[in-house]
Write a protein that holds these residues in place. Sequence first.
Motif, PDB file in Angstrom:
ATOM      1  N   PRO A   1       0.729  -1.217  -0.083  1.00 11.62           N
ATOM      2  CA  PRO A   1      -0.100   0.045   0.080  1.00 11.62           C
ATOM      3  C   PRO A   1       0.911   1.068   0.106  1.00 11.62           C
ATOM      4  N   ARG A   2       1.926   1.067   0.516  1.00 15.25           N
ATOM      5  CA  ARG A   2       2.944   2.262   0.496  1.00 15.25           C
ATOM      6  C   ARG A   2       3.456   2.682  -0.840  1.00 15.25           C
ATOM      7  N   ALA A   3       3.629   1.720  -1.559  1.00 18.94           N
ATOM      8  CA  ALA A   3       4.258   1.961  -3.131  1.00 18.94           C
ATOM      9  C   ALA A   3       2.988   2.567  -4.199  1.00 18.94           C
ATOM     10  N   GLU A   4       1.755   2.035  -3.700  1.00 17.04           N
ATOM     11  CA  GLU A   4       0.683   2.543  -4.659  1.00 17.04           C
ATOM     12  C   GLU A   4       0.245   4.124  -4.017  1.00 17.04           C
ATOM     13  N   ALA A   5       0.389   4.169  -2.693  1.00 14.15           N
ATOM     14  CA  ALA A   5       0.024   5.522  -2.598  1.00 14.15           C
ATOM     15  C   ALA A   5       0.984   6.574  -3.066  1.00 14.15           C
ATOM     16  N   LEU A   6       2.294   6.368  -2.809  1.00  8.60           N
ATOM     17  CA  LEU A   6       3.499   7.056  -3.446  1.00  8.60           C
ATOM     18  C   LEU A   6       3.450   7.249  -4.824  1.00  8.60           C
ATOM     19  N   PHE A   7       3.131   6.297  -5.794  1.00  6.57           N
ATOM     20  CA  PHE A   7       2.994   6.276  -7.056  1.00  6.57           C
ATOM     21  C   PHE A   7       1.930   7.168  -7.610  1.00  6.57           C
ATOM     22  N   THR A   8       0.852   7.137  -6.799  1.00  9.72           N
ATOM     23  CA  THR A   8      -0.104   8.348  -7.253  1.00  9.72           C
ATOM     24  C   THR A   8       0.249   9.748  -7.135  1.00  9.72           C
ATOM     25  N   VAL A   9       0.996  10.086  -5.972  1.00 10.38           N
ATOM     26  CA  VAL A   9       1.536  11.309  -6.050  1.00 10.38           C
ATOM     27  C   VAL A   9       2.701  11.635  -6.963  1.00 10.38           C
ATOM     28  N   LEU A  10       3.540  10.747  -7.222  1.00 14.53           N
ATOM     29  CA  LEU A  10       4.699  10.873  -8.239  1.00 14.53           C
ATOM     30  C   LEU A  10       3.882  11.097  -9.592  1.00 14.53           C
ATOM     31  N   GLY A  11       3.005  10.751  -9.902  1.00 15.91           N
ATOM     32  CA  GLY A  11       2.376  10.851 -11.213  1.00 15.91           C
ATOM     33  C   GLY A  11       2.193  12.417 -11.358  1.00 15.91           C
ATOM     34  N   GLU A  12       1.967  13.409 -10.297  1.00 13.62           N
ATOM     35  CA  GLU A  12       2.000  14.662 -10.509  1.00 13.62           C
ATOM     36  C   GLU A  12       3.154  15.528 -10.891  1.00 13.62           C
ATOM     37  N   LEU A  13       4.444  14.897 -10.502  1.00 11.89           N
ATOM     38  CA  LEU A  13       5.690  15.251 -11.083  1.00 11.89           C
ATOM     39  C   LEU A  13       5.902  15.586 -12.581  1.00 11.89           C
ATOM     40  N   PRO A  14       6.357  16.625 -12.891  1.00 14.32           N
ATOM     41  CA  PRO A  14       6.650  16.985 -14.439  1.00 14.32           C
ATOM     42  C   PRO A  14       7.130  16.026 -15.218  1.00 14.32           C
ATOM     43  N   ASP A  15       8.384  15.524 -14.759  1.00 19.51           N
ATOM     44  CA  ASP A  15       9.136  14.536 -15.691  1.00 19.51           C
ATOM     45  C   ASP A  15       8.952  12.995 -14.935  1.00 19.51           C
ATOM     46  N   ALA A  16       8.045  12.874 -14.457  1.00 15.66           N
ATOM     47  CA  ALA A  16       7.954  11.325 -13.747  1.00 15.66           C
ATOM     48  C   ALA A  16       7.187  10.343 -14.735  1.00 15.66           C
ATOM     49  N   GLY A  17       6.769  10.784 -16.126  1.00 12.36           N
ATOM     50  CA  GLY A  17       6.061   9.909 -17.038  1.00 12.36           C
ATOM     51  C   GLY A  17       7.092   8.663 -17.285  1.00 12.36           C
ATOM     52  N   PRO A  18       8.473   9.001 -17.848  1.00 12.85           N
ATOM     53  CA  PRO A  18       9.143   7.739 -18.418  1.00 12.85           C
ATOM     54  C   PRO A  18       9.545   6.897 -17.166  1.00 12.85           C
ATOM     55  N   VAL A  19       9.897   7.315 -16.123  1.00 11.74           N
ATOM     56  CA  VAL A  19      10.459   6.760 -14.953  1.00 11.74           C
ATOM     57  C   VAL A  19       9.337   5.713 -14.438  1.00 11.74           C
ATOM     58  N   LEU A  20       7.960   6.442 -14.181  1.00  3.53           N
ATOM     59  CA  LEU A  20       6.918   5.564 -13.889  1.00  3.53           C
ATOM     60  C   LEU A  20       6.545   4.419 -14.769  1.00  3.53           C
ATOM     61  N   ALA A  21       6.765   4.722 -16.225  1.00  4.63           N
ATOM     62  CA  ALA A  21       6.546   3.510 -17.340  1.00  4.63           C
ATOM     63  C   ALA A  21       7.493   2.414 -16.931  1.00  4.63           C
ATOM     64  N   ALA A  22       8.891   2.920 -16.668  1.00  3.89           N
ATOM     65  CA  ALA A  22       9.843   2.143 -16.595  1.00  3.89           C
ATOM     66  C   ALA A  22       9.666   0.999 -15.466  1.00  3.89           C
ATOM     67  N   ALA A  23       9.284   1.777 -14.321  1.00  3.87           N
ATOM     68  CA  ALA A  23       9.132   0.812 -12.935  1.00  3.87           C
ATOM     69  C   ALA A  23       7.612   0.014 -13.451  1.00  3.87           C
ATOM     70  N   ARG A  24       6.524   0.262 -13.973  1.00  2.00           N
ATOM     71  CA  ARG A  24       5.518  -0.662 -14.295  1.00  2.00           C
ATOM     72  C   ARG A  24       5.961  -1.560 -15.233  1.00  2.00           C
ATOM     73  N   GLU A  25       6.964  -1.374 -16.420  1.00  2.00           N
ATOM     74  CA  GLU A  25       7.609  -2.380 -17.178  1.00  2.00           C
ATOM     75  C   GLU A  25       8.202  -3.424 -16.293  1.00  2.00           C
ATOM     76  N   VAL A  26       8.954  -2.878 -15.621  1.00  2.00           N
ATOM     77  CA  VAL A  26       9.632  -4.259 -14.717  1.00  2.00           C
ATOM     78  C   VAL A  26       8.747  -4.982 -13.917  1.00  2.00           C
TER      79      VAL A  26
END
Length: 411
Positions: free
Chosen positions: A311-336
Amino acid sequence: MDDEIADEQRLTTREAAERLGVKPETVYAYVSRGQLASRREPAGRGSTFDAKEVDALVRRGRREPPAGGDAFQRIRTGITLIDADRYYFRGVDATDLARRFHYEEIADWLWTGTLRTGIRFDAPAESLAAARRSVGALPAHSGSTERLRVAAIAGAAVDPLRFDLSRDAVLGTARALIPTLVDSLPAVGPPRDGDGRLARRLWSRLTARPAGEAGIRALDMALSLLIDHDLAASTLAVRVAASARAHPYAVVSAGLGALDGPLHGAASGLAHRMLTEVLERGSAAAVVADHLRTGRRVPGLGHRLYPGQDPRAEALFTVLGELPDAGPVLAAAREVEATTARHVPLHANVDLALAVLSVTTGMPAEAGETVFAVARTAGWIAHALEEYEERPLRMRPSGEYHGPRPPQPLP
């Protein structure tokens, strides 16, 4: 007549304390943890307690294993509950707390049971000066956990009241120690000493990039989510130190020592390096394959306490999506995560989410470990406060000797 009998069965605070063998203030700590119920008496007797309930608490205490028994298997705590892929601080969903309140507010509430919105933690000038001098004397390649340990020791050295383990004194130490740890770290961006929340001040120690409100919110969320997680290795070390009546600075030093191990605090750094490699190579599949080929596990995935999602990861992922440059990094994490899930149903854990934060914001690989250590200091203090109310030195297991049987000849 019934009322008179009921009155005879109620104890004053002092009587309850004597029957329990504790200090009067500990009786109220039992009340705050829900182990005892109190009643205010209109006749001026103050709070009174049901004698049967007090006696039941005494019996529970007697059943606690003696020194040398299985005390490590039976540590009662009212701080964190992990249940069914959720976790709770004092019965309140921890992710809801992190969404609603700031790190300092949650930490202080966890210690006291009272929520004070807007509370700030500030470092005493003398402690901060000593910590900065000590940290500044370390080699440039020193790790963040090493710097934090040195800062804690320096803070203790200039505090003559560090051995006062009364509840109010420990709370005062905690509110001063955490900002001392943060503000003693060398700044890589414009320093924000004493400027608002700890998350904003910590940001300038982790990256030179401008924070922005989305960045501060993500860092504050990470700190809040990581405050405690039941009896992790570092927290157990803290409780052992507190059981020996070590002062709060030494207690935190014990936690930092355990956290410095590669199997506890360093996991987010491994995930950081993995995400960086995925972005450089453009393929999570190749990076995951390389990890598995060399016999390494894929970092940032799975948690033995959560069969499903962390639950800690999912909560943090939600707010990380609001960072301007987070898109490619979030996509890489989800791909892993998706690549590994083809054969093993592992979900992203909080270390992977911390790695997304550090990679996105230009923080070094060890930034997640720093965030973890600062955040968890609040939880360590909460556990120390609990342990100070228990029988001292209760965590003394007996070794199971497997050496040669005596008598043996002198070597």
